[in-house]
Design an enzyme around this catalytic site. Structure first.
Site, PDB file in Angstrom:
ATOM      1  N   LYS A 164      40.476  31.485  45.094  1.00 29.20           N
ATOM      2  CA  LYS A 164      40.068  32.894  44.963  1.00 29.20           C
ATOM      3  C   LYS A 164      38.759  32.967  44.193  1.00 29.20           C
ATOM      4  O   LYS A 164      37.828  33.671  44.588  1.00 29.20           O
ATOM      5  CB  LYS A 164      41.149  33.667  44.210  1.00 29.20           C
ATOM      6  CG  LYS A 164      40.686  35.017  43.647  1.00 29.20           C
ATOM      7  CD  LYS A 164      41.772  35.761  42.912  1.00 29.20           C
ATOM      8  CE  LYS A 164      41.868  35.446  41.471  1.00 29.20           C
ATOM      9  NZ  LYS A 164      40.933  36.099  40.555  1.00 29.20           N
ATOM     10  N   ASN A 165      38.661  32.224  43.097  1.00 34.09           N
ATOM     11  CA  ASN A 165      37.502  32.364  42.211  1.00 34.09           C
ATOM     12  C   ASN A 165      36.251  31.658  42.717  1.00 34.09           C
ATOM     13  O   ASN A 165      35.166  31.881  42.184  1.00 34.09           O
ATOM     14  CB  ASN A 165      37.864  31.904  40.793  1.00 34.09           C
ATOM     15  CG  ASN A 165      38.834  32.874  40.139  1.00 34.09           C
ATOM     16  OD1 ASN A 165      39.094  33.956  40.672  1.00 34.09           O
ATOM     17  ND2 ASN A 165      39.419  32.492  39.018  1.00 34.09           N
ATOM     18  N   CYS A 185      39.787  44.916  31.227  1.00 28.96           N
ATOM     19  CA  CYS A 185      41.101  44.797  31.873  1.00 28.96           C
ATOM     20  C   CYS A 185      42.083  44.383  30.773  1.00 28.96           C
ATOM     21  O   CYS A 185      41.725  44.237  29.614  1.00 28.96           O
ATOM     22  CB  CYS A 185      41.045  43.784  33.003  1.00 28.96           C
ATOM     23  SG  CYS A 185      40.860  42.119  32.393  1.00 28.96           S
ATOM     24  N   ARG A 194      35.910  42.227  28.655  1.00 27.98           N
ATOM     25  CA  ARG A 194      35.171  41.761  29.824  1.00 27.98           C
ATOM     26  C   ARG A 194      33.734  42.313  29.874  1.00 27.98           C
ATOM     27  O   ARG A 194      33.330  42.972  30.825  1.00 27.98           O
ATOM     28  CB  ARG A 194      35.913  42.096  31.122  1.00 27.98           C
ATOM     29  CG  ARG A 194      37.384  41.788  31.158  1.00 27.98           C
ATOM     30  CD  ARG A 194      37.764  40.328  30.959  1.00 27.98           C
ATOM     31  NE  ARG A 194      37.317  39.425  31.980  1.00 27.98           N
ATOM     32  CZ  ARG A 194      37.972  39.164  33.091  1.00 27.98           C
ATOM     33  NH1 ARG A 194      39.097  39.781  33.338  1.00 27.98           N
ATOM     34  NH2 ARG A 194      37.483  38.310  33.978  1.00 27.98           N
ATOM     35  N   ASP A 239      43.182  30.213  32.584  1.00 25.01           N
ATOM     36  CA  ASP A 239      43.994  30.759  33.688  1.00 25.01           C
ATOM     37  C   ASP A 239      45.297  30.000  33.885  1.00 25.01           C
ATOM     38  O   ASP A 239      46.098  30.390  34.733  1.00 25.01           O
ATOM     39  CB  ASP A 239      43.201  30.738  35.006  1.00 25.01           C
ATOM     40  CG  ASP A 239      42.024  31.689  34.953  1.00 25.01           C
ATOM     41  OD1 ASP A 239      41.145  31.582  35.824  1.00 25.01           O
ATOM     42  OD2 ASP A 239      41.965  32.515  34.028  1.00 25.01           O
ATOM     43  N   ARG A 246      47.271  39.716  44.001  1.00 22.62           N
ATOM     44  CA  ARG A 246      45.804  39.665  43.899  1.00 22.62           C
ATOM     45  C   ARG A 246      45.295  38.245  44.037  1.00 22.62           C
ATOM     46  O   ARG A 246      44.205  38.012  44.524  1.00 22.62           O
ATOM     47  CB  ARG A 246      45.356  40.206  42.532  1.00 22.62           C
ATOM     48  CG  ARG A 246      45.478  41.697  42.358  1.00 22.62           C
ATOM     49  CD  ARG A 246      44.795  42.102  41.083  1.00 22.62           C
ATOM     50  NE  ARG A 246      43.514  41.436  40.998  1.00 22.62           N
ATOM     51  CZ  ARG A 246      42.923  41.093  39.838  1.00 22.62           C
ATOM     52  NH1 ARG A 246      43.515  41.368  38.700  1.00 22.62           N
ATOM     53  NH2 ARG A 246      41.765  40.484  39.823  1.00 22.62           N
TER      54      ARG A 246
HETATM   55  C1  EPZ Z   1      36.099  34.113  35.619  1.00 20.98           C
HETATM   56  O1  EPZ Z   1      35.996  35.402  35.041  1.00 20.98           O
HETATM   57  C2  EPZ Z   1      37.407  34.102  36.393  1.00 20.98           C
HETATM   58  N1  EPZ Z   1      37.391  35.156  37.413  1.00 20.98           N
HETATM   59  C3  EPZ Z   1      38.585  34.338  35.442  1.00 20.98           C
HETATM   60  O2  EPZ Z   1      39.778  34.208  36.216  1.00 20.98           O
HETATM   61  C4  EPZ Z   1      38.562  33.253  34.368  1.00 20.98           C
HETATM   62  O3  EPZ Z   1      39.619  33.489  33.464  1.00 20.98           O
HETATM   63  C5  EPZ Z   1      37.218  33.286  33.640  1.00 20.98           C
HETATM   64  O4  EPZ Z   1      36.147  33.099  34.599  1.00 20.98           O
HETATM   65  C6  EPZ Z   1      37.108  32.198  32.591  1.00 20.98           C
HETATM   66  O5  EPZ Z   1      37.294  30.941  33.186  1.00 20.98           O
HETATM   67  C7  EPZ Z   1      36.698  34.960  38.561  1.00 20.98           C
HETATM   68  O6  EPZ Z   1      36.070  33.938  38.756  1.00 20.98           O
HETATM   69  C8  EPZ Z   1      36.771  36.061  39.580  1.00 20.98           C
HETATM   70  P1  EPZ Z   1      33.657  34.778  31.941  1.00 20.98           P
HETATM   71  P2  EPZ Z   1      34.598  35.850  34.362  1.00 20.98           P
HETATM   72  O7  EPZ Z   1      32.455  35.607  32.157  1.00 20.98           O
HETATM   73  O8  EPZ Z   1      33.469  35.162  34.961  1.00 20.98           O
HETATM   74  C9  EPZ Z   1      32.834  36.558  27.669  1.00 20.98           C
HETATM   75  C10 EPZ Z   1      41.854  34.833  37.065  1.00 20.98           C
HETATM   76  O9  EPZ Z   1      42.966  34.911  36.518  1.00 20.98           O
HETATM   77  N2  EPZ Z   1      31.665  37.191  28.301  1.00 20.98           N
HETATM   78  O10 EPZ Z   1      33.557  33.294  32.140  1.00 20.98           O
HETATM   79  O11 EPZ Z   1      34.602  37.336  34.322  1.00 20.98           O
HETATM   80  C11 EPZ Z   1      34.150  37.136  28.193  1.00 20.98           C
HETATM   81  O12 EPZ Z   1      34.504  38.308  27.456  1.00 20.98           O
HETATM   82  C12 EPZ Z   1      40.638  35.360  36.358  1.00 20.98           C
HETATM   83  O13 EPZ Z   1      41.645  34.320  38.197  1.00 20.98           O
HETATM   84  C13 EPZ Z   1      30.739  37.842  27.488  1.00 20.98           C
HETATM   85  O14 EPZ Z   1      30.899  37.903  26.272  1.00 20.98           O
HETATM   86  O15 EPZ Z   1      34.828  35.317  32.870  1.00 20.98           O
HETATM   87  C14 EPZ Z   1      35.103  36.010  27.948  1.00 20.98           C
HETATM   88  O16 EPZ Z   1      35.518  36.044  26.595  1.00 20.98           O
HETATM   89  C15 EPZ Z   1      40.969  36.018  35.021  1.00 20.98           C
HETATM   90  N3  EPZ Z   1      29.662  38.422  28.080  1.00 20.98           N
HETATM   91  C16 EPZ Z   1      34.248  34.758  28.173  1.00 20.98           C
HETATM   92  O17 EPZ Z   1      32.883  35.188  28.056  1.00 20.98           O
HETATM   93  C17 EPZ Z   1      29.455  38.377  29.430  1.00 20.98           C
HETATM   94  O18 EPZ Z   1      28.432  38.912  29.912  1.00 20.98           O
HETATM   95  C18 EPZ Z   1      34.437  34.099  29.525  1.00 20.98           C
HETATM   96  O19 EPZ Z   1      34.245  35.107  30.495  1.00 20.98           O
HETATM   97  C19 EPZ Z   1      30.425  37.709  30.237  1.00 20.98           C
HETATM   98  C20 EPZ Z   1      31.503  37.118  29.649  1.00 20.98           C
END
Ligand code: EPZ
Length: 420
Positions: A22-23, A115, A120, A306, A398
Site C-alpha cells: 500500500k505504502n 489522525c 501528522r 507500523d 484501508r
Molecule cells: C508513512 O507516513 C506511512 N504512510 C506510515 O504508514 C508510516 O507509519 C510512516 O511513513 C512512518 O514510517 C504511507 O506511506 C502512506 P512520516 P508519513 O512523514 O510519510 C514527522 C500505515 O500504517 N513529520 O515518515 O506520513 C511525523 O509527525 C501508515 O501504513 C514531521 O514532523 O510519515 C512523524 O512523527 C501509518 N513533519 C515522523 O515525522 C513532516 O513534514 C514520520 O512521519 C512530516 C513528518
C-alpha cells in the site's frame, strides 16, 4: 460498520501470499500525474486507500482503470486543485502535491490534518518544496504552492522523529521534472521510497541514492509513461508472520521480501520465533516458549512503527516483561486499552508500553482505532480463548487486502459481520 467475529485458539497453518505494498503504491500512483502519457502499475493491492487514490487522480482530470491489481492511469490534462473532502479522508493523498507542483507549477491542496496516531504535520514537505523554488502560502486550511519553475536545490529533510517518508517521496517527485540538481539530506530510506525512485527512473527521471540518507535528483524537462510492478507489502508480511507465531501455528508466507524485514525478523528470533527462508518463502513457527523482548520503533532500517501494535499482541503472550518504545508517532498506543479488554497487562509510561506478558488472553468485544491497531486486535483475538468481535474494521480494509479470506485459508475461524 462491519466487524470481524473471531473464535480464538486455532493455530494458523498453510500458505498465504502477500499483496503489493500500500505504502509503495500510493506515491507511485501519484507519480503518474508527472506525465501526459499512460502508465501501467501492477500488483496494486485492492484497498479502500488505493481505490481512493485512483478517485483522486480522476478528480484531477486523469482517466484511470483499476482491474485485477493493475491500474492504468492517463493524466493527459490535469488541474492543480484537490479539495478538503478529498484529501482529509486519506493522509497519503498529500503525495499528489509534488507531482502537481512539478507538472503545473501550482498546487492548491487541503492541509491533510492529523489522525489518531499523531498530528501528522507536513512542514518538512513544504520546506522541501520551498528549497526547490516554490512559494508556499497557507490559508483557509489550504496549501497554495506556486513555482515559476522548479530550480532544484539542497535541503535537510530530517524532523523531530527523523526522516519523513512521504515528504521524501513528494520532494523526489517534484524535483524529477524541472531544472537543476536537487540533493535531499536525511532522506527516508524505506523500501517504498526506493520503489518510487525506480518507477520515476523508468519514466526517465535521473535519481541516484534512493535507499540511502542522501538522494540526488537531476531534473529533466519531460517524463514519459512507464510500467511498474509494486514491491510486496512488508507490513502485511510482518503481520501474517506475527499472526502465525501468536497462534502457535506453522505458516509459509509467500511473495514477501525478507530483506525488507531484517529488524522484525531479528526481534522475532529473539522472541523465540523461527522464520526459516525456503527460497523466496518464509516458514514461520515458534522455536519453543515465547520470550519477552524490548523494541524501539525507528526509521528504516530500524524496527518499523507500523509493526509495533502487532508485535505488542505477540508479546502479551510471552511470559515476562517486554518494553515497546514508540519513537515515530506521538500517540500510537490506541490498541493498549483494547488489548487490556482481552486480558493483556500493559502499562504506558511516556513513549513506552510495558507489557507483562504470559497471561492467557480471553475473547471480548474490542474497537479498532487505526489500521495497524486493528491488525493487532485481530491477532490477539485469534490467540485468545473464546470469541472476540473486532468492531470498525473499515480501518483494516484501508490497508489489508482480503485479510479475513487469507486468514480463513489458514484455518482461522473468522467471519465478517455486516454492520449497521
Ligand atoms: C508513512 O507516513 C506511512 N504512510 C506510515 O504508514 C508510516 O507509519 C510512516 O511513513 C512512518 O514510517 C504511507 O506511506 C502512506 P512520516 P508519513 O512523514 O510519510 C514527522 C500505515 O500504517 N513529520 O515518515 O506520513 C511525523 O509527525 C501508515 O501504513 C514531521 O514532523 O510519515 C512523524 O512523527 C501509518 N513533519 C515522523 O515525522 C513532516 O513534514 C514520520 O512521519 C512530516 C513528518
Amino acid at each position: 460498520m462491519d466487524s470481524f467475529l473471531i473464535k480464538g485458539g486455532v493455530p494458523l497453518r498453510g500458505e498465504v501470499t502477500i499483496s503489493g505494498s500500500k505504502n509503495a503504491a500510493l506515491p507511485i500512483l501519484a507519480a503518474t500525474l508527472l506525465t501526459a502519457e499512460p502508465c501501467i502499475i501492477r500488483r496494486v493491492p485492492d484497498l479502500s486507500d488505493t481505490r481512493y487514490m485512483v478517485k483522486i487522480l480522476e478528480s484531477l482530470g486523469a482517466t484511470a482503470k483499476f482491474e485485477d491489481g493493475t491500474v492504468t492511469v492517463h493524466a493527459k490534462k490535469i488541474k492543480g486543485y484537490a479539495d478538503y473532502d478529498l484529501v482529509r479522508k486519506m493522509r497519503g493523498s498529500i503525495c499528489i502535491a509534488g507531482p502537481l507542483l512539478a507538472r503545473l507549477h501550482k498546487a492548491r491542496i487541503s492541509l491533510p490534518g492529523g489522525c489518531i496516531i499523531g498530528a501528522r504535520p507536513i512542514n518538512l514537505h513544504l520546506k522541501g518544496f520551498a528549497a526547490l523554488g516554490a512559494k508556499i502560502k497557507i490559508e483557509g486550511g489550504y496549501i497554495d504552492a506556486t513555482a515559476k519553475k522548479i530550480t532544484g536545490g539542497s535541503m535537510f529533510l530530517g524532523g523531530r522523529a527523523g526522516p519523513t517518508v512521504l515528504g521524501t517521496a513528494n520532494v523526489m517527485m517534484a524535483a524529477s521534472l524541472g531544472e537543476g540538481i536537487t540533493v535531499i539530506e536525511s532522506a527516508a530510506c524505506e523500501p517504498e521510497v526506493v520503489d518510487l525512485a525506480n518507477f520515476l527512473n523508468a519514466m526517465g527521471a535521473q535519481i541516484t541514492g534512493a535507499g540511502s540518507p542522501t538522494i540526488t535528483i537531476q531534473g529533466v524537462t519531460k517524463l514519459h509513461g512507464a510500467e511498474h510492478e509494486v514491491i510486496p507489502d512488508r507490513i502485511e508480511t510482518a503481520t501474517f508472520i506475527i499472526a502465525a507465531a501468536a497462534t502457535n501455528g506453522e505458516v509459509t508466507v509467500k511473495g514477501g521480501r525478507a530483506d525488507h524485514l531484517r529488524a522484525v525478523l531479528d526481534k522475532l528470533n529473539e522472541a523465540n520465533v523461527s522464520v526459516e527462508r525456503k527460497g523466496a518463502d518464509m516458514v514461520v513457527k515458534r522455536k519453543g516458549k515465547l520470550k519477552p523482548v524490548d523494541i524501539t520503533t525507528l526509521p528504516y532500517s530500524g524496527f518499523p512503527t507500523d509493526v509495533q501494535a502487532q508485535m505488542m499482541s505477540l508479546l502479551a503472550l510471552a511470559p515476562g516483561i517486554s518494553i515497546l518504545t514508540e519513537r515515530i508517532f506521538e500517540s500510537r498506543f490506541m490498541h493498549v486499552s483494547e488489548l487490556a479488554r482481552l486480558g493483556a497487562e500493559i502499562e504506558i509510561e511516556g513513549p513506552s508500553a510495558i507489557v507483562k506478558g504470559g497471561k492467557p488472553l480471553s475473547g471480548a468485544q474490542v474497537m479498532a482505532s487505526d489500521l495497524r491497531a486493528s491488525a493487532a486486535l485481530v491477532i490477539a483475538g485469534m490467540a485468545a480463548k473464546g470469541s472476540t468481535q473486532v468492531n470498525r474494521i473499515y480501518h483494516l480494509d484501508r490497508g489489508y487486502e482480503k485479510m479475513d479470506e487469507k486468514l480463513k485459508q489458514l484455518g482461522a475461524r473468522i467471519q465478517r459481520v455486516e454492520g449497521s
